[in-house]
Design a protein around this motif. Structure first.
Motif, PDB file in Angstrom:
ATOM      1  N   ALA A   1      36.986  46.910  47.315  1.00  0.00           N
ATOM      2  CA  ALA A   1      36.134  47.388  46.226  1.00  0.00           C
ATOM      3  C   ALA A   1      36.561  46.821  44.877  1.00  0.00           C
ATOM      4  CB  ALA A   1      36.154  48.919  46.188  1.00  0.00           C
ATOM      5  N   ALA A   2      37.867  46.620  44.702  1.00  0.00           N
ATOM      6  CA  ALA A   2      38.365  46.114  43.421  1.00  0.00           C
ATOM      7  C   ALA A   2      37.838  44.724  43.116  1.00  0.00           C
ATOM      8  CB  ALA A   2      39.899  46.105  43.425  1.00  0.00           C
ATOM      9  N   VAL A   3      37.619  43.903  44.154  1.00  0.00           N
ATOM     10  CA  VAL A   3      37.111  42.541  43.950  1.00  0.00           C
ATOM     11  C   VAL A   3      35.687  42.588  43.398  1.00  0.00           C
ATOM     12  CG1 VAL A   3      36.439  40.404  45.111  1.00  0.00           C
ATOM     13  CG2 VAL A   3      38.599  41.523  45.706  1.00  0.00           C
ATOM     14  N   ALA A   4      34.838  43.372  44.052  1.00  0.00           N
ATOM     15  CA  ALA A   4      33.453  43.488  43.589  1.00  0.00           C
ATOM     16  C   ALA A   4      33.383  44.127  42.202  1.00  0.00           C
ATOM     17  CB  ALA A   4      32.639  44.303  44.587  1.00  0.00           C
ATOM     18  N   GLN A   5      34.195  45.136  41.963  1.00  0.00           N
ATOM     19  CA  GLN A   5      34.183  45.807  40.668  1.00  0.00           C
ATOM     20  C   GLN A   5      34.549  44.847  39.539  1.00  0.00           C
ATOM     21  OE1 GLN A   5      36.861  49.070  41.350  1.00  0.00           O
ATOM     22  NE2 GLN A   5      35.355  50.239  42.555  1.00  0.00           N
ATOM     23  N   ARG A   6      35.509  43.969  39.802  1.00  0.00           N
ATOM     24  CA  ARG A   6      35.910  43.024  38.765  1.00  0.00           C
ATOM     25  C   ARG A   6      34.801  42.005  38.501  1.00  0.00           C
ATOM     26  NH1 ARG A   6      41.386  40.121  36.961  1.00  0.00           N
ATOM     27  NH2 ARG A   6      41.667  42.236  36.224  1.00  0.00           N
ATOM     28  N   LEU A   7      34.116  41.565  39.555  1.00  0.00           N
ATOM     29  CA  LEU A   7      33.012  40.628  39.368  1.00  0.00           C
ATOM     30  C   LEU A   7      31.916  41.244  38.501  1.00  0.00           C
ATOM     31  CD1 LEU A   7      32.663  39.123  42.960  1.00  0.00           C
ATOM     32  CD2 LEU A   7      33.539  37.971  40.926  1.00  0.00           C
ATOM     33  N   TYR A   8      31.561  42.481  38.797  1.00  0.00           N
ATOM     34  CA  TYR A   8      30.525  43.154  38.006  1.00  0.00           C
ATOM     35  C   TYR A   8      31.005  43.415  36.581  1.00  0.00           C
ATOM     36  CZ  TYR A   8      27.727  43.839  42.209  1.00  0.00           C
ATOM     37  OH  TYR A   8      26.974  43.620  43.338  1.00  0.00           O
ATOM     38  N   ALA A   9      32.310  43.696  36.425  1.00  0.00           N
ATOM     39  CA  ALA A   9      32.850  43.924  35.086  1.00  0.00           C
ATOM     40  C   ALA A   9      32.770  42.649  34.245  1.00  0.00           C
ATOM     41  CB  ALA A   9      34.296  44.413  35.176  1.00  0.00           C
ATOM     42  N   VAL A  10      33.097  41.517  34.866  1.00  0.00           N
ATOM     43  CA  VAL A  10      33.040  40.239  34.156  1.00  0.00           C
ATOM     44  C   VAL A  10      31.607  39.938  33.729  1.00  0.00           C
ATOM     45  CG1 VAL A  10      33.250  37.732  34.462  1.00  0.00           C
ATOM     46  CG2 VAL A  10      35.093  39.250  35.219  1.00  0.00           C
ATOM     47  N   ARG A  11      30.664  40.125  34.632  1.00  0.00           N
ATOM     48  CA  ARG A  11      29.267  39.867  34.290  1.00  0.00           C
ATOM     49  C   ARG A  11      28.800  40.800  33.179  1.00  0.00           C
ATOM     50  NH1 ARG A  11      24.533  40.321  38.733  1.00  0.00           N
ATOM     51  NH2 ARG A  11      24.981  42.545  38.445  1.00  0.00           N
TER      52      ARG A  11
END
Length: 303
Positions: free
Chosen positions: A66-76
């Protein structure tokens, strides 16, 4: 520059089949720990890709932490960019690597970024991805019957499992003719051995599927976790011909996203996630979106 295809791990980057196919960008923000790769570094990494390529399509496995996806969405979110598409996929690791390669091949064609990103869902239906497993006792990504669970404890038991496009499981024993449903089109097969020999894949499955080419690949690091065992040989069969892939994507109706104005195929925009309204309720793309697209986006046919 063609639309960038980005992935969350180096194992998802297969060798380019020709000099025209670009490689994929491996996002260090997904590979490295947040303790060693700060958020501002992740933002700079993505911003650089957007600046160089115009648009970025990120393939992220649905099985990723989940942390990987969360970081991607945070960056966007921080970049406030509508040029980053985050595409989640249920394909197993080797199948996802094949999908990434197909998108890389198509990125040099005349597809707009929205069509290219939304084509990921379409192409996934034409990737036959599975594995030969020594045990299905802990497998939870494909339906497994109680009987198959019990048989998996028998020494030497092997199971052929198809994850996509339709889940299947058959028991393989003594070199018998156990079969998985074959693709109805010409394919190239990749197989990646783990701790099982690949004889059944190369000697039985590939001929039964009439695969035109059978090539060994490196087993992705996530495969053992995805299939819940190290006793495996993962495989993926897919359309290898870029002209066929091009015709497949070209044959699908295109629409303009009513929210961001990008082209799409299917029922949802891969960039802004807006669903396509029913035919009678589709408004014209907003003027602001069309103006922005005309001023900043690559025109169809440009690379």
């Amino acid at each position: 520059m063609p639309t960038a295809i980005a992935v969350t791990g180096p194992d998802l980057v297969l060798p380019s089949p020709d000099r025209h196919t670009p490689s994929a960008a491996v996002l260090q923000s997904a590979v490295q720990s947040p303790r060693t790769y700060a958020l501002d570094q992740a933002i700079t990494e993505m911003d650089t890709l957007v600046e160089h390529h115009g648009y970025v399509v990120v393939l992220c496995p649905a099985s990723a932490p989940a942390a990987v996806a969360q970081r991607l969405y945070a960056v966007r979110s921080v970049l406030e960019s509508d040029r980053i598409a985050i595409v989640r996929s249920d394909l197993p690791p080797l199948g996802l690597a094949v999908l990434a390669l197909q998108l890389r091949q198509l990125s040099v064609c005349d597809f707009s970024p929205g069509v290219l990103a939304s084509a990921a869902r379409l192409l996934s239906h034409y990737i036959y991805a599975g594995a030969l497993l020594g045990s299905v006792a802990k497998l939870d990504r494909v339906p497994v019957s109680l009987q198959s669970h019990a048989k998996s404890w028998v020494p030497g038991a092997q199971f052929a499992v198809l994850a996509t496009p339709r889940p299947e499981l058959v028991k393989v024993s003594g070199g018998d003719g156990a079969r998985l449903s074959a693709p109805g089109f010409a394919t190239r097969m990749l197989y990646a051995p783990g701790c099982l020999p690949a004889d059944w894949i190369t000697g039985t499955l590939a001929p039964a599927w009439k695969s035109q080419d059978v090539t060994e690949a490196r087993l992705p690091g996530e495969s053992e976790r995805w299939w819940a065992t190290g006793k495996l040989v993962e495989f993926a069969a897919a359309i290898p011909d870029i002209s066929v892939l091009y015709q497949l994507v070209s044959s699908v109706r295109r629409d303009d996203c009513h929210w961001c104005g990008l082209e799409l195929i299917g029922d949802r925009c891969a960039f802004c996630a807006a669903p396509l309204p029913p035919p009678g309720e589709r408004p014209a793309p907003p003027v602001r979106a069309l103006a922005a697209r005309g001023a900043t986006a690559l025109p169809r046919g440009a690379t």
